[in-house]
Design a protein around this motif. Structure first.
Motif, PDB file in Angstrom:
ATOM      1  N   TYR A  15       2.034  13.565  -5.906  1.00 42.19           N
ATOM      2  CA  TYR A  15       1.574  12.271  -5.385  1.00 42.19           C
ATOM      3  C   TYR A  15       2.756  11.313  -5.378  1.00 42.19           C
ATOM      4  CZ  TYR A  15       1.561  11.255 -10.376  1.00 42.19           C
ATOM      5  OH  TYR A  15       1.931  11.115 -11.687  1.00 42.19           O
ATOM      6  N   GLU A  16       2.599  10.207  -4.684  1.00 47.14           N
ATOM      7  CA  GLU A  16       3.655   9.191  -4.542  1.00 47.14           C
ATOM      8  C   GLU A  16       3.200   7.902  -5.200  1.00 47.14           C
ATOM      9  OE1 GLU A  16       7.458   8.442  -3.307  1.00 47.14           O
ATOM     10  OE2 GLU A  16       6.428  10.151  -2.427  1.00 47.14           O
ATOM     11  N   SER A  17       4.090   7.249  -5.941  1.00 43.21           N
ATOM     12  CA  SER A  17       3.742   5.947  -6.527  1.00 43.21           C
ATOM     13  C   SER A  17       3.470   4.948  -5.405  1.00 43.21           C
ATOM     14  CB  SER A  17       4.870   5.430  -7.424  1.00 43.21           C
ATOM     15  OG  SER A  17       5.925   4.888  -6.650  1.00 43.21           O
ATOM     16  N   THR A  18       2.653   3.961  -5.711  1.00 42.44           N
ATOM     17  CA  THR A  18       2.318   2.965  -4.686  1.00 42.44           C
ATOM     18  C   THR A  18       3.558   2.233  -4.197  1.00 42.44           C
ATOM     19  OG1 THR A  18       0.093   2.674  -5.583  1.00 42.44           O
ATOM     20  CG2 THR A  18       0.960   0.883  -4.218  1.00 42.44           C
ATOM     21  N   VAL A  19       4.428   1.825  -5.105  1.00 39.22           N
ATOM     22  CA  VAL A  19       5.620   1.062  -4.720  1.00 39.22           C
ATOM     23  C   VAL A  19       6.537   1.896  -3.829  1.00 39.22           C
ATOM     24  CG1 VAL A  19       7.800   0.128  -5.603  1.00 39.22           C
ATOM     25  CG2 VAL A  19       5.633  -0.625  -6.590  1.00 39.22           C
ATOM     26  N   SER A  20       6.804   3.139  -4.230  1.00 36.91           N
ATOM     27  CA  SER A  20       7.697   3.958  -3.395  1.00 36.91           C
ATOM     28  C   SER A  20       7.068   4.235  -2.031  1.00 36.91           C
ATOM     29  CB  SER A  20       8.078   5.256  -4.114  1.00 36.91           C
ATOM     30  OG  SER A  20       6.955   5.992  -4.513  1.00 36.91           O
ATOM     31  N   GLN A  21       5.748   4.469  -1.997  1.00 34.95           N
ATOM     32  CA  GLN A  21       5.090   4.705  -0.710  1.00 34.95           C
ATOM     33  C   GLN A  21       5.210   3.483   0.200  1.00 34.95           C
ATOM     34  OE1 GLN A  21       3.560   7.799   0.308  1.00 34.95           O
ATOM     35  NE2 GLN A  21       4.020   6.664   2.187  1.00 34.95           N
ATOM     36  N   LYS A  22       5.063   2.295  -0.372  1.00 27.65           N
ATOM     37  CA  LYS A  22       5.214   1.073   0.422  1.00 27.65           C
ATOM     38  C   LYS A  22       6.621   0.978   1.020  1.00 27.65           C
ATOM     39  CE  LYS A  22       1.859  -2.096  -1.730  1.00 27.65           C
ATOM     40  NZ  LYS A  22       1.368  -2.797  -0.540  1.00 27.65           N
ATOM     41  N   LEU A  23       7.622   1.354   0.227  1.00 30.25           N
ATOM     42  CA  LEU A  23       9.008   1.295   0.717  1.00 30.25           C
ATOM     43  C   LEU A  23       9.246   2.316   1.826  1.00 30.25           C
ATOM     44  CD1 LEU A  23      10.704   0.724  -2.733  1.00 30.25           C
ATOM     45  CD2 LEU A  23      10.883  -0.820  -0.776  1.00 30.25           C
ATOM     46  N   TRP A  24       8.681   3.532   1.660  1.00 31.07           N
ATOM     47  CA  TRP A  24       8.850   4.530   2.730  1.00 31.07           C
ATOM     48  C   TRP A  24       8.120   4.061   3.995  1.00 31.07           C
ATOM     49  CZ3 TRP A  24      12.207   5.391  -0.347  1.00 31.07           C
ATOM     50  CH2 TRP A  24      12.136   6.103  -1.536  1.00 31.07           C
ATOM     51  N   ASP A  25       6.939   3.465   3.808  1.00 31.33           N
ATOM     52  CA  ASP A  25       6.185   2.956   4.962  1.00 31.33           C
ATOM     53  C   ASP A  25       6.942   1.837   5.677  1.00 31.33           C
ATOM     54  OD1 ASP A  25       4.190   4.725   4.310  1.00 31.33           O
ATOM     55  OD2 ASP A  25       2.863   3.231   3.402  1.00 31.33           O
ATOM     56  N   ALA A  26       7.786   1.099   4.928  1.00 29.65           N
ATOM     57  CA  ALA A  26       8.570   0.007   5.517  1.00 29.65           C
ATOM     58  C   ALA A  26       9.860   0.496   6.157  1.00 29.65           C
ATOM     59  CB  ALA A  26       8.897  -1.034   4.442  1.00 29.65           C
ATOM     60  N   GLY A  27      10.098   1.832   6.117  1.00 32.62           N
ATOM     61  CA  GLY A  27      11.253   2.397   6.799  1.00 32.62           C
ATOM     62  C   GLY A  27      12.437   2.753   5.924  1.00 32.62           C
ATOM     63  N   ALA A  28      12.305   2.539   4.603  1.00 28.77           N
ATOM     64  CA  ALA A  28      13.406   2.885   3.695  1.00 28.77           C
ATOM     65  C   ALA A  28      13.486   4.392   3.517  1.00 28.77           C
ATOM     66  CB  ALA A  28      13.203   2.210   2.347  1.00 28.77           C
TER      67      ALA A  28
END
Length: 494
Positions: free
Chosen positions: A103-116
């Protein structure tokens, strides 16, 4: 031409969006920098393919005319406390070595979703317990900074987010995630000449972050400028129903609202923070910070935080108590290390696994926490510490009736040499004396570079704001950043 690795979050994102360079070119440049810097030991695991895959996706979206995220084309480092799907997550501990979350942490998933994109998992103090990055099972991180006296004693990059701070200062990544329980974003930022903000408790989800002290832990961004921190925080923050302590509040557009004009604002200077034994150069940088904020139009007022002297002892009761509870799950049964001696029973397996898996500092804090929670001592220690925590929170509430933000040093000294304080845990804990109060109160607090000391090492200044006022903290940080004009970076020796 400026090297791509010298650019920050905003410059990289905007450059990719404008077609000045591709996201893949950016990822390749940072992957190469990471590969050349193994000597710093900033990364536990590198993920060059993940960075390139994210970059290709951004370039494809741009070519197709799709809207790009806040962090599009920006490769970052991920502190190895955040669960990353399919990539080892260890909290720098032997007990979790080889653990690969599904699974992915919420914070890291948000960053990947933002294009990082992810360059790798960054080293830290084991379970985020430490102030120098010397408690990691994978070896200590070495700061890219050196004293200018010709001596090349390796220096501490701060802790626990020492891999994050060292990697950003060494231009291995433009930004990184950190976590701050008692100063673990702010202290390493100060030691390495970068910026970092601990937002209000609950602003960023804790779901998927390996827990240390649940009522204190808070994720935040670390970068080379205040604006870059603001951009990254916008991508990281937000309500998460999976975290019961998450703030159900909209995420402001902090970067767009940045304003270094502090006219009409009051800056509080806590009289209790002028402590005996503080490095005179730290006090001089504090005075310079006061002058800079006055120049930005702020009125400076003295405030009192009378329970400051109790903050550190209260913290070192509350945090270990929560750690002893949180770390009870590492027992060799479900995941991570299992040490099962021949003929051993269940209790023997628990004992052997935890003895082999946890480092000395983690064991120290577990034992301390278990002691203060035990029958006969709970009321004498833990209950009293929680009462003090309430009084410390009340001190800040009263202070913010007369000021908008508080200015203080981030640390009592500049970076120290590795090994200098390891024999004396109390000396190490004192590094957190200026950062712990804001953590106990759950307030937003930021460190920004203020200059160099006589040894050529960075010094940081800390801005503390009322709950939910990250904007006020960022604005005051920007005012200091503009006036300090800090452009120093470590000379490459690695």
């Amino acid at each position: 031409m400026t090297s791509l690795t010298d650019l920050g979050v905003k410059a990289l994102r905007d450059g990719v969006a404008a077609g000045q360079f591709s996201a893949v070119e950016v990822a390749e440049a940072f992957n190469a920098a990471v590969a050349e810097a193994a000597q710093l030991n900033a990364f536990i695991v590198t993920t060059p393919d993940a960075a390139l895959d994210a970059a290709r996706a951004v370039d494809a979206d741009r070519a197709a005319g799709k809207p790009l995220g806040k962090m599009a084309g920006v490769p970052i480092g991920m502190k190895d406390l955040f669960a990353t799907k399919g990539v080892q997550t260890t909290a720098a501990s032997h007990i979790l070595e080889g653990f690969t979350p599904q699974y992915e942490s919420t914070v890291s998933q948000k960053l990947w979703d933002a294009g990082a994109g992810m360059l790798g998992k960054l080293n830290l103090d084991q379970f985020a317990m430490g102030s120098s990055n010397e408690t990691s099972y994978f070896g200590n991180v070495i700061s890219p900074w050196r004293r200018n006296d010709g001596g090349n004693a390796p220096l501490a990059p701060g802790g626990s987010s020492g891999g994050s701070s060292a990697a950003i200062a060494a231009r291995l990544c433009p930004a990184a995630t950190g976590t701050d329980t008692g100063g673990s974003i702010r202290q390493p930022a100060a030691f390495t000449g970068i910026s970092g903000i601990k937002p209000t408790y609950g602003r960023c989800s804790r779901w998927g972050i390996v827990a240390f002290a649940s009522s204190l832990d808070q994720a935040g961004p670390m970068a080379r400028s205040v604006e870059d921190c603001a951009i990254m925080l916008e991508a990281m923050a937000g309500f998460d129903p999976k975290d019961s302590t998450s703030l159900d509040l909209p995420v402001p557009d902090w970067s767009a609202a940045l304003n270094a004009d502090l006219r009409g604002k009051k800056v509080g200077i806590p009289r209790e923070y002028r402590m005996d034994g503080t490095d005179p150069e730290i006090l001089a940088s504090w005075d310079a910070g006061i002058a800079w904020l006055k120049d930005a139009g702020a009125e400076v007022v003295e405030v009192s935080l009378p329970h400051t002297k109790y903050a550190l002892p209260a913290y070192y009761i509350v945090a270990p108590a929560e750690a002893s509870s949180n770390l009870a799950r590492y027992d060799g049964v479900r995941y991570g290390l299992r040490d099962l001696p021949d003929g051993a029973g269940l209790q023997d397996m628990y004992a052997a696994t935890r003895a082999a898996g946890f480092g000395p500092e983690v064991k120290r804090r577990i034992m301390l926490g278990t002691y203060v929670l035990s029958a006969g001592f709970y009321d004498a220690y833990y209950t009293q510490a929680m009462k003090l925590r309430t009084l410390i929170q009340r001190d800040f509430t009263e202070a913010f009736k007369t000021c908008d933000v508080i200015l203080a040093p981030t640390t009592p000294t500049a970076a120290f040499a590795l090994g200098e304080k390891t024999e004396d845990p109390l000396a190490m804990y004192l590094n957190d004396v200026f950062s712990v109060p804001a953590s106990l109160a759950g307030l937003p607090a930021m460190s920004v570079p203020a200059g160099l000391n006589k040894d050529g090492l960075p010094l940081g200044l800390q801005i503390i704001g009322p709950a939910f006022d990250e904007q006020g903290v960022l604005n005051a940080g920007l005012a200091i950043e503009q006036r300090a004009g800090f452009t120093a970076k470590p000379e490459k020796w690695w």
